[in-house]
Design an enzyme around this catalytic site. Structure first.
Site, mmCIF file in Angstrom:
data_model
loop_
_atom_site.group_PDB
_atom_site.id
_atom_site.type_symbol
_atom_site.label_atom_id
_atom_site.label_comp_id
_atom_site.label_asym_id
_atom_site.label_seq_id
_atom_site.Cartn_x
_atom_site.Cartn_y
_atom_site.Cartn_z
ATOM 1 N N CYS A 175 23.527 -24.658 -41.025
ATOM 2 C CA CYS A 175 22.338 -24.030 -40.437
ATOM 3 C C CYS A 175 22.017 -24.509 -39.028
ATOM 4 O O CYS A 175 21.282 -23.848 -38.296
ATOM 5 C CB CYS A 175 21.114 -24.262 -41.325
ATOM 6 S SG CYS A 175 21.429 -24.139 -43.086
ATOM 7 N N HIS A 311 12.399 -26.085 -37.869
ATOM 8 C CA HIS A 311 13.436 -25.519 -38.738
ATOM 9 C C HIS A 311 12.775 -24.589 -39.746
ATOM 10 O O HIS A 311 13.212 -23.453 -39.922
ATOM 11 C CB HIS A 311 14.200 -26.645 -39.418
ATOM 12 C CG HIS A 311 15.370 -26.173 -40.219
ATOM 13 N ND1 HIS A 311 16.447 -25.529 -39.654
ATOM 14 C CD2 HIS A 311 15.624 -26.235 -41.559
ATOM 15 C CE1 HIS A 311 17.321 -25.220 -40.592
ATOM 16 N NE2 HIS A 311 16.855 -25.638 -41.758
ATOM 17 N N HIS A 348 16.334 -16.416 -42.541
ATOM 18 C CA HIS A 348 17.187 -17.542 -42.156
ATOM 19 C C HIS A 348 18.534 -16.988 -41.695
ATOM 20 O O HIS A 348 19.314 -16.459 -42.487
ATOM 21 C CB HIS A 348 17.369 -18.465 -43.360
ATOM 22 C CG HIS A 348 17.986 -19.784 -43.016
ATOM 23 N ND1 HIS A 348 18.783 -19.997 -41.910
ATOM 24 C CD2 HIS A 348 17.915 -20.996 -43.644
ATOM 25 C CE1 HIS A 348 19.185 -21.246 -41.858
ATOM 26 N NE2 HIS A 348 18.668 -21.894 -42.908
ATOM 27 N N SER A 613 36.398 15.892 19.709
ATOM 28 C CA SER A 613 35.938 15.979 21.087
ATOM 29 C C SER A 613 35.340 14.643 21.521
ATOM 30 O O SER A 613 36.021 13.620 21.490
ATOM 31 C CB SER A 613 34.938 17.121 21.246
ATOM 32 O OG SER A 613 34.668 17.349 22.611
#
Length: 980
Positions: A175, A311, A348, A613
């Site tokens: 995780c 967390h 999660h 020209s």
């Protein structure tokens, strides 16, 4: 180097959000994007009915939109390789590109060593969709399949496909994977191993349309919600996501003018070791240690942190331990620290959870806003009784400060005990609209490109919508971002507009075109007749170098002409002399020379110059044959001599010289003065004879138009002027050319390093203008692109009348008879040149305009499905394994009953070619394989080539020399080698 690391870019896909900006919008609104799945959705996804009937089954998950879609062609990956590759690898690769785009680094310019630090979750796709098909693995080769599915190759594949030369490290700590990747990336930057680093992770668990079985006291939620730090929390919910951040050393980011979303002041990583109840349990001592060391590394007092992205798994044990560790390290500051966790919004995200939280915290700092803790019902008691320095917010609030820097912390704790914490400090805030800037102040050039026509069209649509939704964006910043900080692909479009609304509208109808690889730019300088008052105004006001050239020329010409050329070129011609030959010619030459020099300063490198020209004089000066001052003096003399010549006239006739010739019979004083196109000839001479010619032409049904000239230019009536002018011209230094020029006298290509012969300019004044011959020479150059450098569109129009020129891109920089005040026409012309493949030095074009990069939509990847359905369950008696390789004639057993004999191709060599085409089609997954398709051109690599040759050897019993085939790897060549 102070050790601070800047977050300068980010990209991601999350449940309910296709990008980080939609993600932030959801977070700021407290929106929960975890999906509650219906019974019909679950049954359709293959979830057994008896599992759905289980009371413990929870039909919830955070889901990504369309994980099966991937633009394989963009990365040079074959469809077969794509569909056998873990979608986590694929989506992370696309996200890496988008992240680099967001940081302004997805360009063609080198930007140092770029490291990749990333990880992924468990590969459910490989387990159920790929390796469960042994026939597929046999056909593709185990190594080939492993390269697309094994985590070892996740970061390295991104580095390979994107051409990144820094460390490529796959990180796997469950995780905490993606936040550990950020920690390691920051270390790599500090050590000098990387100059830029990508860091993040992905989790794409499949099938997505599936829930989970709740277990009492487990980590999963009983009701499909995730409520971290809530008194009613019962666990987490799984989710899918993919995200990456782009990191640079702060001093490098400031040097490069990057947007710094947040600054990483420090970080730390550790493991709980055995100081916890079990392997999967969190450890309070380990969390205290990692927090303490992170703030020590950052040199930051935890009491100054205003937001903590925890967390936050919403389990009873997990939240209690995390809150206990935080309270041990944090002390109460001037204000309580707001506590949050993105798991409440999206679930999660496993290996992507840490970077998802980091992006949330970085954007909170960037937008100066504390996001709410989504779904909060009742905070845990310790958050209410004042025993901790933390609080929770149910709704978003401004992040006010007493003058100290805003700071945030981000935690991620991996299953197995690898903990990481990152300390952030505020960087740049959002771009505030300039209250002094009025709408539509000046035109800007917005450019877009794509690998395919569909991609550039999609890019235009999404940018137009983005501009409509963000009306406060500075248009100059949008243009700067797209010009200099995006990769330019072959299919292109460009729009020039003064405001966002106009840009959005024009994007909707702008045509796209394919750019040539190396176009040959031919600058066309028009002659007298297209001039108008104020033709230099917008350029003079906007571009200092153009203004300096015009001012220098004006200082030289004013005493010669008796008036300031800027009265004609910049102002509104108060003396009404713009069409007077003695004024027109020098001011037109000055304007064209200044404009030509401006184009060169913008990086436009012409293959040749053509002047009509008097325009040939501007071309000669730009090529370096004539000094600029000498050219202007000569043209002023030329204009006066031609103005003083006997009166006459000019007639444009829509006929070729051979068709015109019979009508000139007996009109011996008329001359052909110019041939501009196959059926456009100009005749000059005395007025009376021109009147007679008009009557003849009208009677014959030949169309004509009288030109406004009052002299018979480029005819015998210019003989005296030519003689006298030749004397003056021969006194001027003739210099070697630095650029090639095509003569408008005879159409000859005059190469670099030479100068024109004596007498050339006198001959040029008297001779007919051979513009059509010059065009034919220009058309013979490789991939010519014509651009008219001056007022009007006569020269490009004549080019389109030539059969050879109808497919040649041709653009006029000032096509209208009035100049746009901000030189918008010229910018539009430059944009058209860029769409044709012409290189532009964008910083030089913008000059000192300044500005900054802004966040804009990323590349619109083609939504192509590359997906293998899950393999059916294997029965007790497995069926024969299907072979995805092409069918070939049955191979009979050998007469002796031994091993099978090699197959023989049906139909001789042609039949063999067909069988090889079928073999390649199956191996590469491409339907468009033909006999002469090159294996490598369609995405094949050396590993697949070896695999293919091995299949040929086993099937046909023929050994093919690899080196010989590699030189020209096509089915036809392979068949020839097999039958040789």
């Amino acid at each position: 180097m102070n050790g601070d690391i800047a977050i300068v870019g980010m990209a991601g896909r999350f449940p309910g959000a296709a990008d980080v900006w939609q993600y932030w919008s959801n977070l700021a609104a407290g929106r929960i994007t975890i999906s509650s799945l219906t019974r019909s959705e679950l049954l359709a996804a293959g979830v057994p009915a008896d599992r759905l009937d289980d009371p413990a089954y929870v039909p919830a998950r955070g889901m990504l939109a369309d994980p099966e879609l991937f633009d394989a062609a963009f990365f040079g990956i074959t469809p077969r390789e794509a569909e056998t590759t873990d979608p986590q690898h694929r989506l992370l690769m696309q996200t890496a590109w988008t992240a680099l785009e967001s940081a302004g680094l997805a360009t063609d310019a080198p930007f140092g060593r770029v490291g990749v630090f990333a990880g992924a979750g468990f590969n459910y796709y490989g387990l159920h969709h790929v390796f469960a098909r042994p026939g597929l693995v046999d056909a593709q080769g185990l190594l080939s399949v492993v390269l697309g599915n094994e985590k070892d190759h996740l970061a390295a594949k991104i580095a390979y496909r994107l051409g990144l030369g820094g460390p490529a490290v796959t990180v796997q700590t469950a995780c905490s994977t993606s936040l550990v990747a950020v920690h390691l990336a920051a270390q790599s930057l500090r050590a000098g191993d990387s100059d830029v680093a990508l860091a993040g992770g992905a989790c794409v668990a499949v099938p997505q349309h599936s829930g989970y079985l709740y277990e009492t006291k487990g980590i999963m939620s009983a009701d499909g919600t995730c409520r971290p730090f809530d008194a009613t929390a019962e666990g987490t919910v799984p989710g899918n996501g993919v995200a990456l951040v782009v990191l640079k050393r702060v001093e490098d980011a400031r040097r490069d003018g990057d947007t710094v979303y947040a600054v990483i002041k420090g970080s730390a990583v550790n493991n709980d070791g055995s100081l916890k109840v079990g392997y999967t349990a969190p450890g309070v001592a380990g969390q205290i240690d990692v927090l303490t060391r992170a703030y020590a590394a950052a040199g930051v007092d935890p009491a100054t942190v205003g937001y903590l992205e925890a967390h936050g798994t919403a389990t009873e044990v997990g939240d209690a331990i995390e809150l206990s560790a935080l309270t041990e390290v944090f002390t109460r500051g001037a204000r309580p620290c707001s506590l949050g966790s993105v798991k409440a919004n999206v679930g999660h995200l496993d290996a992507a959870a840490g970077v998802a939280g980091l992006i949330k915290a970085a954007l909170a700092l960037h937008f100066r806003q504390i996001p709410p803790l989504a779904g909060l019902k009742q905070a845990r008691p310790e958050l209410l009784d004042g025993s901790t320095p933390f609080t929770v917010d149910a709704v978003a609030r401004p992040w006010d400060t007493d003058g100290t820097p805003r700071r945030a912390g981000v935690s991620a704790f991996g299953l197995g005990g690898t903990n990481v914490h990152v300390v952030l400090e505020e960087g740049d805030g959002p771009v505030a609209p300039d209250p002094t800037a009025g709408p539509g102040e000046r035109t800007e050039l917005v450019v877009l490109s794509g690998r395919t026509p569909e991609a550039v069209r999609a890019a235009a649509d999404q940018l137009g919508e983005h501009l409509r939704q963000h009306p406060d964006l500075p248009l100059a910043d949008v243009a700067r971002t797209l010009q200099s900080y995006r990769r330019h692909f072959p299919h292109r479009l460009a729009v020039a507009a003064p405001d966002l609304a106009g840009t959005a509208t024009r994007l909707g109808r702008a045509p796209a075109r394919a750019a040539a690889r190396r176009p040959g730019v031919v600058l066309l300088f028009p002659g007298q007749g297209a001039e108008f008052p104020g033709m230099s105004r917008g350029l003079y006001d906007r571009y200092p170098s153009f203004r300096a050239d015009l001012d220098q020329g004006a200082r030289l010409l004013t005493p010669i002409l008796g008036l300031d050329p800027r009265d004609v070129l910049v102002d509104d011609d108060p003396h009404d002399v713009v069409h007077r030959t003695d004024v027109t010619q020098p001011v037109l030459a000055l304007h064209e020379l200044a404009l030509g020099r401006l184009l060169l300063s913008w990086g436009i490198r012409p293959a040749a110059l053509v002047g009509h020209s008097v325009g040939e004089f501007a071309a000669a000066a730009l090529a370096g044959e004539l000094a600029g001052d000498d050219m202007l003096r000569l043209v002023a003399i030329r204009g006066r001599l031609m103005h003083d010549a006997p009166e006459g006239g000019m007639l444009a006739v829509l006929a070729s010289p051979p068709v015109l010739a019979p009508h000139l019979a007996g009109l011996d004083e008329l001359d052909v003065a110019a041939r501009n196109a196959p059926d456009l000839t100009v005749v000059a001479g005395p007025v009376a004879q021109l009147d007679a010619l008009r009557e003849r032409l009208t009677g014959a049904g030949v169309h004509w138009r009288t030109l406004p000239a009052r002299r018979a230019y480029h005819s015998r009536m210019m003989a005296d002027a030519a003689r006298r002018f030749g004397v003056e011209a021969d006194r001027v230094d003739r210099l070697p050319r630095a650029l090639a020029v095509i003569s408008s006298v005879d159409g000859a290509l005059l190469g670099k390093g030479l100068s024109r012969p004596a007498g050339y300019w006198a001959t040029q004044l008297r001779s007919p203008v051979g513009y059509h011959d010059a065009l034919l020479t220009a058309f013979g150059l490789p991939d010519p692109v014509l651009v008219e450098v001056g007022p009007g569109s006569t020269l490009t129009g004549a080019a389109r009348q030539t059969p050879q020129g109808r497919s040649v891109p041709a653009y006029a920089l000032q096509p209208r008879a009035t100049a746009r005040a901000d030189a918008g026409d010229v910018l539009a012309g430059v944009g058209a040149l860029w769409t044709a493949g012409v290189g532009v030095d964008w910083p030089a074009l913008r000059g000192d305009a300044g500005g900054r990069r802004v966040a804009l939509p990323g590349y619109p990847f083609a939504p192509t499905r590359h997906w293998l359905d899950a393999a059916p369950p294997v029965p007790d008696i497995p069926p024969p394994v299907p072979d995805i390789a092409p069918s070939v004639p049955d191979v009979p057993a050998s007469p002796a009953g031994g091993t099978d004999a090699p197959a023989s191709p049906a139909g001789g060599e042609d039949g063999l070619v067909g069988e090889l085409v079928a073999l390649w089609t199956a191996l590469l997954g491409l339907p468009e394989i033909g006999p002469d398709t090159n294996f490598f051109a369609v995405g094949g690599d050396s590993l697949l080539l070896i695999r293919m040759i091995g299949q040929v050897r086993r099937r046909y019993g023929v050994r093919v020399p690899i080196d010989t085939l590699t030189a020209d790897a096509t089915p036809r060549v392979l068949a020839g080698l097999m039958t040789a």
